[in-house]
Design a protein around this motif. Structure first.
Motif, PDB file in Angstrom:
ATOM      1  N   VAL A   1       0.864  -1.184   0.000  1.00 29.48           N
ATOM      2  CA  VAL A   1       0.000   0.000   0.000  1.00 29.48           C
ATOM      3  C   VAL A   1       0.895   1.227   0.000  1.00 29.48           C
ATOM      4  N   ARG A   2       0.638   2.133  -0.925  1.00 27.64           N
ATOM      5  CA  ARG A   2       1.455   3.343  -1.072  1.00 27.64           C
ATOM      6  C   ARG A   2       0.793   4.482  -0.295  1.00 27.64           C
ATOM      7  N   LEU A   3       1.497   4.964   0.718  1.00 26.54           N
ATOM      8  CA  LEU A   3       0.958   5.993   1.602  1.00 26.54           C
ATOM      9  C   LEU A   3       1.853   7.217   1.554  1.00 26.54           C
ATOM     10  N   GLY A   4       1.248   8.390   1.437  1.00 19.75           N
ATOM     11  CA  GLY A   4       2.013   9.627   1.415  1.00 19.75           C
ATOM     12  C   GLY A   4       1.580  10.574   2.510  1.00 19.75           C
ATOM     13  N   THR A   5       2.545  11.229   3.155  1.00 21.63           N
ATOM     14  CA  THR A   5       2.239  12.198   4.197  1.00 21.63           C
ATOM     15  C   THR A   5       3.470  13.040   4.480  1.00 21.63           C
ATOM     16  N   SER A   6       3.348  13.969   5.404  1.00 18.04           N
ATOM     17  CA  SER A   6       4.440  14.892   5.713  1.00 18.04           C
ATOM     18  C   SER A   6       5.462  14.255   6.650  1.00 18.04           C
ATOM     19  N   THR A   7       6.626  14.895   6.753  1.00 15.92           N
ATOM     20  CA  THR A   7       7.661  14.376   7.651  1.00 15.92           C
ATOM     21  C   THR A   7       7.187  14.357   9.100  1.00 15.92           C
ATOM     22  N   GLY A   8       6.450  15.392   9.509  1.00 12.91           N
ATOM     23  CA  GLY A   8       5.983  15.444  10.889  1.00 12.91           C
ATOM     24  C   GLY A   8       5.095  14.275  11.233  1.00 12.91           C
TER      25      GLY A   8
ATOM     26  N   LEU B   1      -3.025  10.733  -5.538  1.00 12.42           N
ATOM     27  CA  LEU B   1      -4.202   9.895  -5.332  1.00 12.42           C
ATOM     28  C   LEU B   1      -5.111   9.952  -6.559  1.00 12.42           C
ATOM     29  N   ALA B   2      -5.325  11.149  -7.077  1.00 14.52           N
ATOM     30  CA  ALA B   2      -6.184  11.312  -8.252  1.00 14.52           C
ATOM     31  C   ALA B   2      -5.586  10.632  -9.476  1.00 14.52           C
ATOM     32  N   GLN B   3      -4.248  10.606  -9.570  1.00 10.04           N
ATOM     33  CA  GLN B   3      -3.574   9.974 -10.707  1.00 10.04           C
ATOM     34  C   GLN B   3      -3.491   8.462 -10.564  1.00 10.04           C
ATOM     35  N   GLY B   4      -3.758   7.949  -9.346  1.00  7.95           N
ATOM     36  CA  GLY B   4      -3.674   6.512  -9.120  1.00  7.95           C
ATOM     37  C   GLY B   4      -2.294   6.012  -8.775  1.00  7.95           C
ATOM     38  N   THR B   5      -1.353   6.909  -8.455  1.00  7.92           N
ATOM     39  CA  THR B   5       0.005   6.491  -8.083  1.00  7.92           C
ATOM     40  C   THR B   5       0.220   6.505  -6.570  1.00  7.92           C
ATOM     41  N   LEU B   6      -0.843   6.716  -5.818  1.00 12.27           N
ATOM     42  CA  LEU B   6      -0.810   6.678  -4.354  1.00 12.27           C
ATOM     43  C   LEU B   6      -2.129   6.064  -3.903  1.00 12.27           C
ATOM     44  N   ASP B   7      -2.094   5.328  -2.792  1.00  7.79           N
ATOM     45  CA  ASP B   7      -3.301   4.661  -2.301  1.00  7.79           C
ATOM     46  C   ASP B   7      -3.955   5.411  -1.147  1.00  7.79           C
ATOM     47  N   ILE B   8      -3.142   5.974  -0.247  1.00  2.00           N
ATOM     48  CA  ILE B   8      -3.648   6.676   0.936  1.00  2.00           C
ATOM     49  C   ILE B   8      -2.809   7.921   1.156  1.00  2.00           C
ATOM     50  N   GLY B   9      -3.458   9.017   1.515  1.00  4.84           N
ATOM     51  CA  GLY B   9      -2.746  10.216   1.928  1.00  4.84           C
ATOM     52  C   GLY B   9      -3.225  10.650   3.299  1.00  4.84           C
ATOM     53  N   LEU B  10      -2.301  10.951   4.176  1.00  2.00           N
ATOM     54  CA  LEU B  10      -2.638  11.571   5.459  1.00  2.00           C
ATOM     55  C   LEU B  10      -2.366  13.056   5.262  1.00  2.00           C
TER      56      LEU B  10
ATOM     57  N   LEU C   1      -5.940  16.894  10.463  1.00  4.38           N
ATOM     58  CA  LEU C   1      -5.488  15.919   9.482  1.00  4.38           C
ATOM     59  C   LEU C   1      -6.643  15.013   9.078  1.00  4.38           C
ATOM     60  N   GLY C   2      -6.605  14.570   7.845  1.00  4.35           N
ATOM     61  CA  GLY C   2      -7.616  13.646   7.352  1.00  4.35           C
ATOM     62  C   GLY C   2      -6.978  12.476   6.629  1.00  4.35           C
ATOM     63  N   ILE C   3      -7.769  11.419   6.452  1.00  2.00           N
ATOM     64  CA  ILE C   3      -7.349  10.244   5.682  1.00  2.00           C
ATOM     65  C   ILE C   3      -7.978  10.364   4.301  1.00  2.00           C
ATOM     66  N   ALA C   4      -7.159  10.435   3.273  1.00  2.00           N
ATOM     67  CA  ALA C   4      -7.650  10.572   1.899  1.00  2.00           C
ATOM     68  C   ALA C   4      -7.388   9.274   1.137  1.00  2.00           C
ATOM     69  N   HIS C   5      -8.366   8.847   0.378  1.00  2.00           N
ATOM     70  CA  HIS C   5      -8.235   7.627  -0.426  1.00  2.00           C
ATOM     71  C   HIS C   5      -9.336   7.605  -1.473  1.00  2.00           C
TER      72      HIS C   5
ATOM     73  N   ARG D   1      -7.673  -2.437   4.456  1.00  2.00           N
ATOM     74  CA  ARG D   1      -7.196  -2.879   5.774  1.00  2.00           C
ATOM     75  C   ARG D   1      -6.392  -1.773   6.446  1.00  2.00           C
ATOM     76  N   VAL D   2      -5.535  -1.096   5.682  1.00  2.00           N
ATOM     77  CA  VAL D   2      -4.727  -0.021   6.268  1.00  2.00           C
ATOM     78  C   VAL D   2      -5.629   1.125   6.721  1.00  2.00           C
ATOM     79  N   VAL D   3      -6.631   1.459   5.929  1.00  2.00           N
ATOM     80  CA  VAL D   3      -7.569   2.512   6.321  1.00  2.00           C
ATOM     81  C   VAL D   3      -8.284   2.131   7.618  1.00  2.00           C
ATOM     82  N   GLU D   4      -8.660   0.868   7.752  1.00  2.00           N
ATOM     83  CA  GLU D   4      -9.309   0.413   8.988  1.00  2.00           C
ATOM     84  C   GLU D   4      -8.402   0.621  10.194  1.00  2.00           C
ATOM     85  N   VAL D   5      -7.119   0.292  10.056  1.00  2.00           N
ATOM     86  CA  VAL D   5      -6.180   0.473  11.169  1.00  2.00           C
ATOM     87  C   VAL D   5      -5.996   1.952  11.469  1.00  2.00           C
TER      88      VAL D   5
END
Length: 296
Positions: free
Chosen positions: A96-103, A139-148, A269-273, A285-289
């Motif tokens: 699962v490809r997840l993207g978010t900030s360093t913090g 996410l819109a391009q389909g190269t990421l699965d989840i963004g925080l 912060l939000g969970i984007a997918h 499954r990752v979103v559930e966790v």
């Protein structure tokens, strides 16, 4: 010319890496004549000599090296395509490809990944350091699965953003500065400042906080790495506005002054997918966790 055969390409790469036909045959669980056949057919198909045979080892020619370099990417893409099918079919295995900030990576994500490893050890999370805008684009391009991501975000078709966590923004002030107990825009605007990168949501949040009080200060430096910002504050270089993360910032209380803002400011912060119908099982499954760590 017929299309490249991925098995033959894999054989060439193994020879380039291991230096002999026999070592490549052993690594790929092939008979040595099959390895030789792969190379001869590949050379015939491309009309170029790809390997140079020596007395004890084999090396790739310049043409072979060019094919090896691009072949690695082709094989990786092929593996990712197969992996995507497995994720969709099985749900409990995959990447699962997840993207978010360093913090978020430093302060919040480790506990999530620990829980995920305990409940779904077959799921591998590939983390990319991304700003919220870039995460939404990918996410819109389909190269990421989840963004925080920081919220709110402009709505994008087929993407869902749900609230996750809120963090109070605090003033991080060098330890030797004389500072008020509650830091106001008027006081902070007169100090040397360290801002987050201008492309980030946190930068816009800070600028709006100052603007609402009639101030427009300039920063001495802009960074996109919270730990580096904290270190510069501790060294006396300037003050900063950062989200409070109690588990991480306990160690910083001895090195910097962490003071509340007045008026208060909150980062959300939000969970984007993608919507549920377009999500594979591993991503779900990752979103559930992640939702297990949602603030109530």
């Amino acid at each position: 010319m017929r299309q490249l055969n991925l098995d033959q390409l894999r054989t060439l790469i193994a020879i380039a890496d291991l230096g002999t036909f026999s070592a490549a045959a052993q690594a790929l669980h092939l008979a040595q004549p099959t390895v030789s056949l792969h190379i001869s057919e590949l050379e015939s198909r491309l009309g170029a000599k790809l390997v140079a045979r020596g007395s004890r080892s084999v090396s790739v020619t310049p043409a072979g090296a060019a094919l090896v370099e691009r072949g690695r990417r082709l094989l990786r893409d092929a593996d990712e395509a197969i992996e995507a099918v497995h994720r969709q079919a099985e749900g409990r295995l995959g990447r699962v490809r997840l993207g978010t900030s360093t913090g978020v990576v430093i302060d919040l994500l480790p506990q999530v990944l620990e829980a995920l490893q305990a409940s779904h050890p077959g799921i591998d999370v590939e983390v990319s350091i991304l700003g919220s805008s870039e995460a939404m684009e990918r996410l819109a391009q389909g190269t990421l699965d989840i963004g925080l991501v920081a919220v709110p975000q402009p709505p994008l078709r087929e993407l869902v953003v749900t609230p996750w966590r809120s963090q109070p923004m605090m003033a991080f002030v060098p330890p030797k500065w004389k500072a008020p107990r509650r830091v106001t825009p008027a006081w902070l605007a007169t100090q040397p400042l360290i801002f987050n990168d201008a492309r980030t949501h946190m930068y816009r949040l800070a600028v709006e906080w100052f603007a609402n009080a009639g101030h427009a200060p300039r920063a001495r430096i802009e960074l996109n790495y919270d730990v580096a910002i904290r270190s510069l504050v501790a060294a006396g270089y300037g003050a900063a506005m950062l989200p409070l993360t109690p588990s991480t910032d306990e160690a910083w209380h001895e090195r910097v002054q962490i003071l509340p803002l007045s008026p208060p400011l909150t980062r959300r912060l939000g969970i984007a997918h993608r919507d549920k119908g377009a999500m594979d099982g591993a991503t779900a499954r990752v979103v559930e966790v992640l939702h297990q760590f949602k603030q109530r």
